[in-house]
Design a protein around this motif. Structure first.
Motif, PDB file in Angstrom:
ATOM      1  N   UNK A   1       9.839 -57.145  58.902  1.00 25.87           N
ATOM      2  CA  UNK A   1      10.984 -56.701  58.075  1.00 25.87           C
ATOM      3  C   UNK A   1      10.504 -56.236  56.702  1.00 25.87           C
TER       4      UNK A   1
ATOM      5  N   UNK B   1      18.867 -43.087  59.248  1.00 32.59           N
ATOM      6  CA  UNK B   1      17.777 -43.982  59.595  1.00 32.59           C
ATOM      7  C   UNK B   1      18.281 -45.402  59.833  1.00 32.59           C
ATOM      8  N   UNK B   2      19.607 -45.518  59.964  1.00 32.54           N
ATOM      9  CA  UNK B   2      20.128 -46.873  60.179  1.00 32.54           C
ATOM     10  C   UNK B   2      21.451 -46.797  60.933  1.00 32.54           C
TER      11      UNK B   2
ATOM     12  N   UNK C   1       9.094 -52.836  54.572  1.00 25.26           N
ATOM     13  CA  UNK C   1       8.827 -51.414  54.659  1.00 25.26           C
ATOM     14  C   UNK C   1       7.327 -51.150  54.454  1.00 25.26           C
TER      15      UNK C   1
ATOM     16  N   UNK D   1      14.413 -45.422  47.890  1.00 28.85           N
ATOM     17  CA  UNK D   1      14.962 -46.593  47.151  1.00 28.85           C
ATOM     18  C   UNK D   1      16.445 -46.695  47.432  1.00 28.85           C
ATOM     19  N   UNK D   2      16.910 -47.877  47.464  1.00 28.15           N
ATOM     20  CA  UNK D   2      18.282 -48.135  47.911  1.00 28.15           C
ATOM     21  C   UNK D   2      19.309 -47.366  47.097  1.00 28.15           C
TER      22      UNK D   2
ATOM     23  N   UNK E   1      21.189 -60.664  58.803  1.00 29.96           N
ATOM     24  CA  UNK E   1      20.144 -60.037  59.604  1.00 29.96           C
ATOM     25  C   UNK E   1      18.904 -60.939  59.755  1.00 29.96           C
TER      26      UNK E   1
ATOM     27  N   UNK F   1       9.984 -60.358  49.836  1.00 33.62           N
ATOM     28  CA  UNK F   1       9.852 -61.535  48.954  1.00 33.62           C
ATOM     29  C   UNK F   1       9.029 -62.624  49.633  1.00 33.62           C
TER      30      UNK F   1
ATOM     31  N   UNK G   1       9.285 -52.176  58.794  1.00 37.31           N
ATOM     32  CA  UNK G   1      10.733 -52.204  59.045  1.00 37.31           C
ATOM     33  C   UNK G   1      11.239 -50.856  59.554  1.00 37.31           C
TER      34      UNK G   1
ATOM     35  N   UNK H   1      16.537 -46.499  64.692  1.00 39.37           N
ATOM     36  CA  UNK H   1      16.304 -47.565  63.703  1.00 39.37           C
ATOM     37  C   UNK H   1      15.860 -48.854  64.397  1.00 39.37           C
ATOM     38  N   UNK H   2      15.354 -49.848  63.623  1.00 36.77           N
ATOM     39  CA  UNK H   2      14.962 -51.160  64.150  1.00 36.77           C
ATOM     40  C   UNK H   2      16.133 -52.095  63.959  1.00 36.77           C
ATOM     41  N   UNK H   3      16.520 -52.736  65.060  1.00 37.08           N
ATOM     42  CA  UNK H   3      17.600 -53.722  64.950  1.00 37.08           C
ATOM     43  C   UNK H   3      16.967 -55.110  64.873  1.00 37.08           C
ATOM     44  N   UNK H   4      17.676 -56.115  64.502  1.00 42.97           N
ATOM     45  CA  UNK H   4      17.116 -57.466  64.475  1.00 42.97           C
ATOM     46  C   UNK H   4      16.550 -57.879  65.835  1.00 42.97           C
TER      47      UNK H   4
ATOM     48  N   UNK I   1      13.213 -56.071  66.302  1.00 41.41           N
ATOM     49  CA  UNK I   1      12.228 -56.613  65.359  1.00 41.41           C
ATOM     50  C   UNK I   1      11.748 -57.960  65.873  1.00 41.41           C
TER      51      UNK I   1
ATOM     52  N   UNK J   1      15.406 -64.526  52.628  1.00 38.39           N
ATOM     53  CA  UNK J   1      16.765 -64.980  52.298  1.00 38.39           C
ATOM     54  C   UNK J   1      17.459 -65.419  53.574  1.00 38.39           C
TER      55      UNK J   1
END
Lengths: 885, 321
Positions: B108, B241-242, B110, B216-217, B46, B90, B138, B255-258, B261, B42
């Motif tokens: 990116x 974790x974020x 999981x 899950x979110x 990020x 996706x 991710x 956490x992983x930042x952009x 990554x 998308x």
């Protein structure tokens, strides 16, 4: 578009009101409805909004209580919420709908429905589990994450306040709407008035104009269309007024012109009236002149006729006899001419008035025929009358005028016929009370050509100018006859063929007098008639049938003899009607002898017997024989059937005592006339009483019983007209005494004066004895046995035992008295004696003297002494001549 | 083809965004050469940041970098690339579904998702084995979170973890790592019908430190509030974790930042390019990480936290158990 009925009947004011009110009220109503509805919805939504807000707070606060199942915490949340007056109930339920705090206000399945209903006062707000985003990167399932519903907050809202608020909204809305409507009505009325007021003013002005107040104007207070209309009406009224004024001026002018014309016409009318009066005066003068002229002409003429008659009875040789006849004939002709002229004159001036008297038409016709018998006999022509049995005995009409017409027609027929016959045939047709008659006078004379017939009914015109020379006459006879006929409502037709003969047909209609049928004189008397001539045969048959006889007709001698041989005894009478030729063939009695041999009863011979010697011879040979000289009357025929003696026709009526027992009052100023009339009356057995004036007559009436009065018109003191009027006015039975007037004049004014005074008869002078006696008989309803001879005859003084010297003495006496009065300027005496002389001369037929006396009388009235002297001299001369004659 | 070289970071962002738009519009007209193809799932911030940084990191490399949205990707286009980097689940799914032989380096994604997409597909397994398919996960590894927990609470003994209903397959791996970390782990599985508040209460009351692990979110979000609220109320530190977890009230997060990554992905890509065999490393958790601390919370908890830098260094030193 068609307007509803109420809107068509409404006036402008109402229409304007409706026009303004309907949309305004509709708008007000709609606005009221809309805003009230909006406010009601708002109120409800406000309540719900507050509720939802509170519920959302409660839901947010209730997450922990619900997650932890801490009911106390939830109750603590609910408690302050319930302090709100618009919250009725609060409940917390779990996700399955089980109540945790409060009542179970809704089942779980009802919650969605309550949430979907925007008007519901039950609010259900979900209590979510609060989510916190903790990921830095969103993953695919993050977007589909739905909030978790832990349970529900249920709020039952209390709508008490809402209802109160709704009522307030309604009230305020209504007040505003009514206020708006009221303002709209007031505005509409005000606007309506601004329209209707000018229209009413215009309408009132139009009404005033309609009623003729053309000065009326309407007020122009508007600048719009109504103002234009008002100005238009005012302009129109102004123009109408101008036109009216103009027309009035025109009419006034025309009226003035008309008045001038009328004045002119009136002046013209006055002139015409004057002219008419003059003309009438002239006409009257003409009438009087004619009357006087006729009188003056007739008087000497009658004198001539009288002297001719006297002369005939003296010893004259043949030549003298012949001359006398000529004089007599011409005098009669002259007299008839004068009469014709007089009649014509009267007809021309419509002076003739018809009488309506009951009379016997048959007798009237026979009298006329009898009158003409001598001339017919003289010319040797047959005068035949064929009556009609259908004719009623008496009809109502004017016998005098009918006689005049018929006499003229018969006289003409005889005049223009040299040989042959004159037949008068009567046909009658009765219808109800009227009878239509047709009287045909047919001759075998010279006839009239068609060309001549065209001028026949024009005055003073005869068929041929040579006729005047040959036959004499004025040519007025037919004209007078036709006019008289028309006057009687009938008509006169003439058919003629030159050389063959003439037929004049008189058609008249009379009213019939209802009477039983006349008795037949000879009912069923068997009579055998011999006559070879058809017309004569027809006339005889009719007459015999009229008498009731049963007639058997024989047309030839052989048939007659045969009938006599066979049935001679059956017939009680035998009538032999012979022509002139057959009469000539009687020589040696060849014809009559065989008849006599077969028939022993009396024989009636009808023939034209001019010769006395033949009659004598026949009488001698065929005794018993009854002779009936042709032409004959019905009465003579009837008499011949009855009488055994031969019939002789007398020319003079025998004196009889037929007035025996009658008292007659003679009102006459002149002594001589008194004597003459007294003698006439005494001769007939009457008893005369004398009165010299009208007044004296009235006096005598009171003393004596009188049957009849002979009234002279011209008398001193009180004249005959005045006296008659006084007698008619008497209270007793004397007022009804029959009065016969005597007058020398023919003036119409006298006749008019006498009309209405119930006069039995008006006799002219000179006095004719038979006429007088007949008139007396008729007036006293006595039987009259002889027809009066209508010939003017001067009375023979010797017959009444009056010497000629007495007349001379009287005339001289009157003349001397007038002369003395003239000398003494005594008008009264002059008038008195002149009057007496007029009466004397008139009575004795001395017309010249009569006229002279009248002229003298007028001169006295006019005080013309010169004229008086002339007339005195004239009278003296006339008297001298009379006495010398 | 657009080449992006030596431009500033902000400029890069704008250019990439513009390029992405133009590339999308002109796609049917273009013919692509072999090179590096970046396929984002998308266009969210990020992703754009990761692409921006990735392109920046590789701009001096021999790659001809191309970017194409997952939705517009075609087999032909994919075959033209030598290396494809799908960003997100996706994009990876789309790339794998086209079944090309192009090398794929997923980023990116999981670990759980990568394994799920490649599990049961022999081609993918072969590709992994042939080092043609790899992934840079991710999330950070559990052990790194446990190390951070120890650094935050050196005296802590009991560590509680709340497990979601879908986390049970990894429960053993987690437990293993917990056991090896020196903590006394207590796992609290939360069933779908369980009252989460009750479970969390138990979790909080029975442990010295709480560890939030990615799940899950929805589970993460629904439980986060009460984990944060109750841990704070009970003064128990919570390791998230974020970055957002820290911002929401967690004490600290690794956490992983952009940026990390992108840098790590670029490094792998560069290594792949330089590898003549063109082989990729096996799928692995990131080497690089970021640490975020909430000083306010720490103060309320009465914790005296070391600085982030020292923590980062400590973690790097103690990397790889």
């Amino acid at each position: 578009m068609k307007l509803p009925g109420f809107l068509r009947r409404a006036g402008i004011n109402q229409r304007v009101l409706l026009l303004a009110l309907i949309p305004t009220l509709l708008a007000t109503l709609l606005m009221f409805a809309f805003y009230t509805q909006e406010r009601l919805i708002d109120a409800r939504e406000d309540l719900r909004h507050d509720g939802e807000l509170l519920a959302s707070y409660l839901a947010a606060s209730a997450e922990y209580g619900l997650l932890s199942g801490n009911r106390d915490a939830l109750r603590q949340l609910a408690q302050p919420a319930l302090t709100n007056p618009w919250i009725d109930r609060v409940a917390f339920v779990d996700a399955e709908g089980q109540p945790l705090v409060g009542e179970q206000l809704l089942a779980a399945e009802q919650i969605d429905a309550a949430r979907a209903d925007p008007r519901s006062l039950m609010l259900a707000t979900p209590i979510h589990l609060t989510a916190v985003t903790v990921e830095d990167f969103s993953t695919a399932n993050a977007d589909t994450n739905q909030p978790v519903i832990l349970g529900w907050v249920l709020l039952q809202l209390d709508d008490t306040e809402l209802q109160q608020r709704e009522r307030t909204i309604w009230m305020v809305g209504l007040l505003i709407a009514c206020g708006g409507a009221l303002i709209a009505i007031l505005l509409a009325l005000a606007i309506g008035r601004t329209i209707t007021l000018p229209i009413r003013r215009i309408s009132a002005t139009v009404d005033q104009l309609h009623q003729g107040q053309l000065g009326a104007r309407t007020e122009v207070s508007d600048s719009g269309e109504l103002g234009e209309l008002a100005r238009g009406i005012n302009n129109l009224a102004f123009q109408v007024q101008q036109t009216q004024d103009h027309l009035e001026a025109e009419v006034n002018k025309a009226t003035r012109d008309l008045q001038i014309t009328l004045d002119a016409l009136e002046a013209q009318n006055n002139q015409l009236e004057l002219a008419r009066n003059k003309a009438e005066q002239a006409n009257r003068t003409k009438d009087e002149f004619l009357a006087r002229m006729s009188h003056e002409l007739r008087t000497p003429l009658t004198s001539v006729l009288g002297f001719v008659d006297l002369l005939r009875k003296t010893m004259l040789d043949n030549t003298q006899q012949e001359y006398t006849k000529v004089i007599g004939r011409t005098s009669k002709l002259l007299l008839s001419l004068i009469d014709d002229l007089l009649d014509f004159s009267k007809l021309s001036s419509n002076a003739i008035r018809l009488e309506q008297l009951p009379f016997n038409l048959d007798a009237c016709i026979e009298e006329i025929l009898e009158l003409h018998l001598p001339s017919a006999r003289q010319k040797g022509i047959d005068l035949v009358f064929v009556p009609d049995p259908a004719l009623p005995e008496r009809v109502i009409g004017d016998p005098t005028r009918l006689s005049q017409v018929l006499s003229n027609l018969v006289g003409n027929a005889i005049k223009f016929t040299q040989q042959g016959e004159v037949a008068v045939t009567l046909s009658a047709r009765c219808a109800q009370s009227r009878v239509d008659i047709q009287l045909e006078v047919r001759d075998t004379g010279i006839g009239i050509s068609e060309q001549q017939q065209q001028h026949l009914f024009q005055p003073f015109s005869q068929a041929d100018s040579s006729i005047t020379r040959r036959f004499g006459g004025t040519g007025l006879g037919l004209v007078i006859s036709r006019r008289l006929t028309e006057l009687m409502g009938g008509q006169l037709r003439l058919e003629s063929t030159a050389g063959v003969g003439t037929s004049v047909c008189l058609e008249l209609s009379f009213e019939a007098v209802a009477a039983p049928p006349a008795a037949r004189l000879y009912p069923q008397l068997p009579v055998l008639l011999y006559d070879r001539r058809p017309l004569s045969r027809r006339a005889l048959m009719r007459r015999l049938e009229y008498l009731g006889c049963e007639v058997t007709l024989m047309r030839n001698r052989r048939q007659l003899l045969s009938e006599l041989a066979e049935r001679g005894d059956h017939y009680q009478r035998l009538l032999l009607s012979l022509s002139r030729r057959e009469l000539k063939a009687l020589k040696g009695a060849e014809f009559l002898q065989p008849i006599r041999a077969r028939y022993p009863h009396p024989v009636v011979l009808i023939a034209n017997l001019n010769r006395d010697d033949l009659a004598e011879e026949l009488k001698r040979e065929l005794a018993p024989l009854r002779l009936l000289s042709k032409p004959f009357t019905g009465a003579a025929l009837a008499q011949s059937l009855a009488s055994a003696q031969p019939i002789t026709v007398s020319t003079t009526a025998p004196t009889s005592r037929d007035l025996e027992g009658i008292t007659v009052l003679v009102a006459e100023d002149n002594h001589f006339n008194q004597l003459l009339i007294s003698r006439m009356l005494e001769l007939h057995g009457a008893h005369p009483l004398i009165a010299a004036t009208g007044r004296e007559a009235l006096q005598r009436l009171q003393d004596e019983a009188v049957d009849l009065i002979l009234m002279d018109i011209h008398m001193p003191e009180m004249d005959g007209i005045e006296a008659t009027r006084a007698i008619r006015a008497l209270p007793g039975p004397e007022s009804g005494i029959p009065i016969i007037t005597l007058t020398a004049g023919q003036a119409e004014q006298e006749a008019r004066a006498l009309r209405g005074l119930n006069i039995a008869a008006a006799l002219g002078k000179p006095i004719n004895e038979p006429q007088l006696i007949n008139a007396i008989n008729s007036a006293c309803h006595l039987p009259s046995d002889s027809a009066a001879e209508p010939v003017l005859q001067r009375p023979r003084l010797s017959r009444y035992g009056i010497a000629a010297g007495e007349l001379g003495h009287e005339l001289k006496h009157q003349l001397a008295a007038m002369q003395a009065a003239y000398d003494n300027h005594d008008s009264t005496t002059m008038r008195d004696h002149s009057h007496q002389l007029m009466g004397l001369a008139g009575l004795l037929g001395m017309s010249e003297l009569d006229a002279a006396a009248e002229r003298f009388n007028r001169a006295v009235k006019a005080e013309q002494r010169q004229q008086m002297a002339t007339e005195l001299q004239q009278m003296a001369e006339l008297i001298k001549q009379a006495l010398a004659g | 083809m657009i080449r992006i070289r030596n431009i500033g970071r902000q400029k890069h962002h704008r250019r990439v965004r513009l390029w992405l738009l133009v590339a999308t519009l002109l796609l049917p007209l273009r013919t692509f050469a072999a090179g590096l193809l970046i396929v984002p799932s998308q266009s969210a911030q990020p992703y754009l940041e990761v692409i921006d940084r990735l392109v920046g990191a590789l701009q001096d490399s021999a790659f001809e970098i191309d970017i194409m949205p997952a939705a517009a990707l075609s087999r032909q286009r994919l075959q033209q690339a030598q290396l494809v980097i799908p960003l997100g689940v996706d994009a990876l799914d789309q790339v794998l579904s086209l079944e090309t032989r192009t090398a794929v380096l997923a980023a990116m994604v999981p670990r759980e998702s990568f394994q799920t997409l490649t599990r049961g597909l022999p081609e993918q397994s072969t590709a992994i084995e042939r080092r043609q398919l790899s992934a840079l996960y991710l999330e950070q590894p559990y052990w790194r979170q446990l190390k951070l927990a120890r650094l935050i609470a050196p005296a802590g003994q009991h560590l509680g973890v709340l497990l979601g209903p879908h986390h049970s397959p990894h429960q053993a791996r987690l437990a293993d790592q917990l056991n090896r970390s020196g903590w006394t782990p207590k796992l609290y599985p939360l069933g779908e019908n369980d009252n989460p508040l009750a479970v969390i209460r138990q979790l909080v009351s029975a442990n010295d430190l709480l560890l939030a692990i990615p799940d899950r979110a929805d589970f993460n979000r629904n439980t986060a509030r009460w984990l944060l609220t109750l841990s704070l109320r009970e003064r128990i530190p919570l390791i998230g974790f974020s970055r957002r977890y820290v911002e929401a009230g967690a004490t600290a997060s690794v956490f992983s930042s952009p940026a990390t990554i992108a840098a790590e992905t670029a490094a792998i890509a560069a290594a792949w390019l330089q590898d003549e065999a063109r082989r990729l490393p096996p799928p692995a958790f990131p080497q690089r990480f970021d640490i975020s601390l909430n000083p306010g919370i720490a103060a309320r908890l009465g914790l005296d936290l070391p600085s982030p830098t020292s923590l980062e260094q400590a973690l790097q030193q103690e990397d790889a158990p």
